[in-house]
Design a protein around this motif. Structure first.
Motif, PDB file in Angstrom:
ATOM      1  N   SER A 116       0.850  -1.177   0.000  1.00 19.79           N
ATOM      2  CA  SER A 116       0.000   0.000   0.000  1.00 19.79           C
ATOM      3  C   SER A 116       0.890   1.232   0.000  1.00 19.79           C
ATOM      4  O   SER A 116       1.718   1.412   0.899  1.00 19.79           O
ATOM      5  CB  SER A 116      -0.886  -0.014   1.248  1.00 19.79           C
ATOM      6  N   LEU A 117       0.739   2.077  -1.007  1.00 25.35           N
ATOM      7  CA  LEU A 117       1.531   3.300  -1.079  1.00 25.35           C
ATOM      8  C   LEU A 117       1.309   4.185   0.151  1.00 25.35           C
ATOM      9  O   LEU A 117       2.289   4.650   0.750  1.00 25.35           O
ATOM     10  CB  LEU A 117       1.241   4.075  -2.369  1.00 25.35           C
ATOM     11  N   PRO A 118       0.079   4.436   0.584  1.00 21.48           N
ATOM     12  CA  PRO A 118      -0.101   5.279   1.773  1.00 21.48           C
ATOM     13  C   PRO A 118       0.634   4.734   3.003  1.00 21.48           C
ATOM     14  O   PRO A 118       1.284   5.482   3.724  1.00 21.48           O
ATOM     15  CB  PRO A 118      -1.615   5.300   1.985  1.00 21.48           C
ATOM     16  N   LEU A 119       0.546   3.420   3.224  1.00 19.23           N
ATOM     17  CA  LEU A 119       1.229   2.847   4.386  1.00 19.23           C
ATOM     18  C   LEU A 119       2.745   2.934   4.242  1.00 19.23           C
ATOM     19  O   LEU A 119       3.455   3.220   5.205  1.00 19.23           O
ATOM     20  CB  LEU A 119       0.797   1.393   4.601  1.00 19.23           C
ATOM     21  N   ALA A 120       3.243   2.710   3.038  1.00 19.49           N
ATOM     22  CA  ALA A 120       4.680   2.810   2.799  1.00 19.49           C
ATOM     23  C   ALA A 120       5.165   4.245   3.025  1.00 19.49           C
ATOM     24  O   ALA A 120       6.248   4.459   3.585  1.00 19.49           O
ATOM     25  CB  ALA A 120       5.023   2.342   1.387  1.00 19.49           C
ATOM     26  N   LEU A 121       4.365   5.224   2.597  1.00 24.51           N
ATOM     27  CA  LEU A 121       4.735   6.630   2.835  1.00 24.51           C
ATOM     28  C   LEU A 121       4.807   6.930   4.332  1.00 24.51           C
ATOM     29  O   LEU A 121       5.737   7.593   4.794  1.00 24.51           O
ATOM     30  CB  LEU A 121       3.741   7.576   2.160  1.00 24.51           C
ATOM     31  N   ILE A 122       3.840   6.424   5.078  1.00 21.92           N
ATOM     32  CA  ILE A 122       3.837   6.639   6.529  1.00 21.92           C
ATOM     33  C   ILE A 122       5.096   6.034   7.150  1.00 21.92           C
ATOM     34  O   ILE A 122       5.733   6.640   8.011  1.00 21.92           O
ATOM     35  CB  ILE A 122       2.562   6.047   7.168  1.00 21.92           C
ATOM     36  N   GLU A 123       5.459   4.839   6.693  1.00 24.80           N
ATOM     37  CA  GLU A 123       6.630   4.153   7.250  1.00 24.80           C
ATOM     38  C   GLU A 123       7.947   4.834   6.883  1.00 24.80           C
ATOM     39  O   GLU A 123       8.869   4.891   7.693  1.00 24.80           O
ATOM     40  CB  GLU A 123       6.679   2.709   6.755  1.00 24.80           C
ATOM     41  N   LYS A 124       8.060   5.356   5.660  1.00 29.77           N
ATOM     42  CA  LYS A 124       9.347   5.830   5.153  1.00 29.77           C
ATOM     43  C   LYS A 124       9.558   7.342   5.208  1.00 29.77           C
ATOM     44  O   LYS A 124      10.690   7.804   5.157  1.00 29.77           O
ATOM     45  CB  LYS A 124       9.528   5.397   3.687  1.00 29.77           C
ATOM     46  N   SER A 125       8.483   8.098   5.292  1.00 32.40           N
ATOM     47  CA  SER A 125       8.617   9.551   5.193  1.00 32.40           C
ATOM     48  C   SER A 125       9.162  10.173   6.477  1.00 32.40           C
ATOM     49  O   SER A 125       8.679   9.868   7.569  1.00 32.40           O
ATOM     50  CB  SER A 125       7.263  10.192   4.874  1.00 32.40           C
ATOM     51  N   PRO A 126      10.128  11.085   6.332  1.00 32.37           N
ATOM     52  CA  PRO A 126      10.610  11.814   7.506  1.00 32.37           C
ATOM     53  C   PRO A 126       9.686  12.977   7.887  1.00 32.37           C
ATOM     54  O   PRO A 126       9.902  13.634   8.894  1.00 32.37           O
ATOM     55  CB  PRO A 126      11.975  12.348   7.043  1.00 32.37           C
ATOM     56  N   ARG A 127       8.674  13.234   7.073  1.00 31.96           N
ATOM     57  CA  ARG A 127       7.738  14.317   7.351  1.00 31.96           C
ATOM     58  C   ARG A 127       6.342  13.719   7.552  1.00 31.96           C
ATOM     59  O   ARG A 127       6.091  12.573   7.189  1.00 31.96           O
ATOM     60  CB  ARG A 127       7.734  15.347   6.218  1.00 31.96           C
ATOM     61  N   PRO A 128       5.425  14.470   8.114  1.00 29.24           N
ATOM     62  CA  PRO A 128       4.071  13.951   8.347  1.00 29.24           C
ATOM     63  C   PRO A 128       3.367  13.572   7.041  1.00 29.24           C
ATOM     64  O   PRO A 128       3.528  14.239   6.014  1.00 29.24           O
ATOM     65  CB  PRO A 128       3.340  15.115   9.028  1.00 29.24           C
ATOM     66  N   VAL A 129       2.595  12.489   7.112  1.00 28.32           N
ATOM     67  CA  VAL A 129       1.781  12.025   5.989  1.00 28.32           C
ATOM     68  C   VAL A 129       0.345  11.943   6.478  1.00 28.32           C
ATOM     69  O   VAL A 129       0.070  11.322   7.509  1.00 28.32           O
ATOM     70  CB  VAL A 129       2.244  10.635   5.484  1.00 28.32           C
ATOM     71  N   LEU A 130      -0.549  12.563   5.737  1.00 21.90           N
ATOM     72  CA  LEU A 130      -1.974  12.519   6.051  1.00 21.90           C
ATOM     73  C   LEU A 130      -2.647  11.681   4.974  1.00 21.90           C
ATOM     74  O   LEU A 130      -2.547  11.987   3.787  1.00 21.90           O
ATOM     75  CB  LEU A 130      -2.556  13.931   6.071  1.00 21.90           C
ATOM     76  N   VAL A 131      -3.305  10.596   5.407  1.00 17.14           N
ATOM     77  CA  VAL A 131      -4.023   9.714   4.478  1.00 17.14           C
ATOM     78  C   VAL A 131      -5.510   9.978   4.647  1.00 17.14           C
ATOM     79  O   VAL A 131      -6.057   9.839   5.735  1.00 17.14           O
ATOM     80  CB  VAL A 131      -3.696   8.231   4.760  1.00 17.14           C
ATOM     81  N   ILE A 132      -6.146  10.356   3.528  1.00 17.34           N
ATOM     82  CA  ILE A 132      -7.566  10.696   3.549  1.00 17.34           C
ATOM     83  C   ILE A 132      -8.364   9.506   3.012  1.00 17.34           C
ATOM     84  O   ILE A 132      -8.097   9.021   1.912  1.00 17.34           O
ATOM     85  CB  ILE A 132      -7.852  11.936   2.662  1.00 17.34           C
ATOM     86  N   THR A 133      -9.333   9.046   3.789  1.00 20.89           N
ATOM     87  CA  THR A 133     -10.183   7.948   3.345  1.00 20.89           C
ATOM     88  C   THR A 133     -11.427   8.498   2.650  1.00 20.89           C
ATOM     89  O   THR A 133     -11.811   9.643   2.861  1.00 20.89           O
ATOM     90  CB  THR A 133     -10.623   7.063   4.532  1.00 20.89           C
ATOM     91  N   ASN A 134     -12.038   7.656   1.859  1.00 17.44           N
ATOM     92  CA  ASN A 134     -13.257   8.022   1.140  1.00 17.44           C
ATOM     93  C   ASN A 134     -14.408   8.126   2.146  1.00 17.44           C
ATOM     94  O   ASN A 134     -14.775   7.128   2.749  1.00 17.44           O
ATOM     95  CB  ASN A 134     -13.560   6.980   0.064  1.00 17.44           C
ATOM     96  N   PRO A 135     -14.985   9.304   2.302  1.00 14.11           N
ATOM     97  CA  PRO A 135     -16.065   9.451   3.276  1.00 14.11           C
ATOM     98  C   PRO A 135     -17.347   8.739   2.852  1.00 14.11           C
ATOM     99  O   PRO A 135     -18.245   8.543   3.666  1.00 14.11           O
ATOM    100  CB  PRO A 135     -16.283  10.965   3.351  1.00 14.11           C
ATOM    101  N   HIS A 136     -17.445   8.337   1.594  1.00 14.11           N
ATOM    102  CA  HIS A 136     -18.665   7.711   1.082  1.00 14.11           C
ATOM    103  C   HIS A 136     -18.540   6.194   0.983  1.00 14.11           C
ATOM    104  O   HIS A 136     -19.485   5.529   0.595  1.00 14.11           O
ATOM    105  CB  HIS A 136     -19.007   8.278  -0.300  1.00 14.11           C
ATOM    106  N   ARG A 137     -17.399   5.656   1.330  1.00 18.22           N
ATOM    107  CA  ARG A 137     -17.167   4.221   1.210  1.00 18.22           C
ATOM    108  C   ARG A 137     -17.790   3.506   2.394  1.00 18.22           C
ATOM    109  O   ARG A 137     -17.568   3.868   3.554  1.00 18.22           O
ATOM    110  CB  ARG A 137     -15.658   3.963   1.169  1.00 18.22           C
ATOM    111  N   SER A 138     -18.549   2.474   2.106  1.00 13.73           N
ATOM    112  CA  SER A 138     -19.152   1.716   3.199  1.00 13.73           C
ATOM    113  C   SER A 138     -18.092   0.812   3.814  1.00 13.73           C
ATOM    114  O   SER A 138     -17.176   0.362   3.149  1.00 13.73           O
ATOM    115  CB  SER A 138     -20.328   0.881   2.686  1.00 13.73           C
ATOM    116  N   ARG A 139     -18.222   0.549   5.059  1.00 10.28           N
ATOM    117  CA  ARG A 139     -17.214  -0.255   5.781  1.00 10.28           C
ATOM    118  C   ARG A 139     -17.689  -1.638   6.005  1.00 10.28           C
ATOM    119  O   ARG A 139     -18.680  -2.068   6.120  1.00 10.28           O
ATOM    120  CB  ARG A 139     -16.868   0.409   7.096  1.00 10.28           C
TER     121      ARG A 139
END
Length: 139
Positions: A116-139
């Motif tokens: 997952s690119l978002p998870l990889a960015l969170i793991e590797k980035s030295p700066r903050p990463v904000l991942v936005i989820t789809n507000p209309h997606r059912s869970r």
């Protein structure tokens, strides 16, 4: 605040752009949109690089236009290669305060196999990463 917005060439994610617009309105600052064509070696790609580059260009342009529609100027860049490293390098060049991306659009099985690119960015980035989820997606 300077935000790097990673536009997804594989999926239209307008809620991500809307979230960035809200952040800029609240905090001021600037936005640099980047989309990566995901082609490391053209000879190994399923289609010519131009097909992937066109999708990346469309994703970046769509994000910039959506921001412009609410009065926010943004720069636009399309890069070739692996998205993780290209986004990290671009954020460094831009001296970004924050990287914003949408949540993964892959099914759970593909995400486990391919990552997952978002998870990889969170793991590797030295700066903050904000991942936005789809507000209309059912869970």
């Amino acid at each position: 605040m300077h935000i790097v917005l990673g536009a997804n060439p594989e999926a239209d994610q307008p809620w991500v752009v809307d979230a960035v617009a809200d952040l800029i309105r609240q905090s001021g600052g600037s936005v640099a949109v980047v989309a990566v064509d995901e082609v490391e070696l053209e000879r190994l790609a399923a289609a010519p690089r131009s097909v992937f580059a066109e999708r990346a260009q469309r994703a970046a342009s769509t994000a910039v236009q959506r921001l412009a529609a609410v009065g926010i100027e943004a720069s636009q860049t399309v890069l070739s290669g692996r998205p993780l490293q290209q986004i990290l390098d671009f954020a460094d060049q831009q001296q970004a305060d924050l990287i914003v991306v949408g949540s993964s659009t892959r099914p759970a099985v593909a995400e486990r196999l391919l990552g997952s690119l978002p998870l990889a960015l969170i793991e590797k980035s030295p700066r903050p990463v904000l991942v936005i989820t789809n507000p209309h997606r059912s869970r």
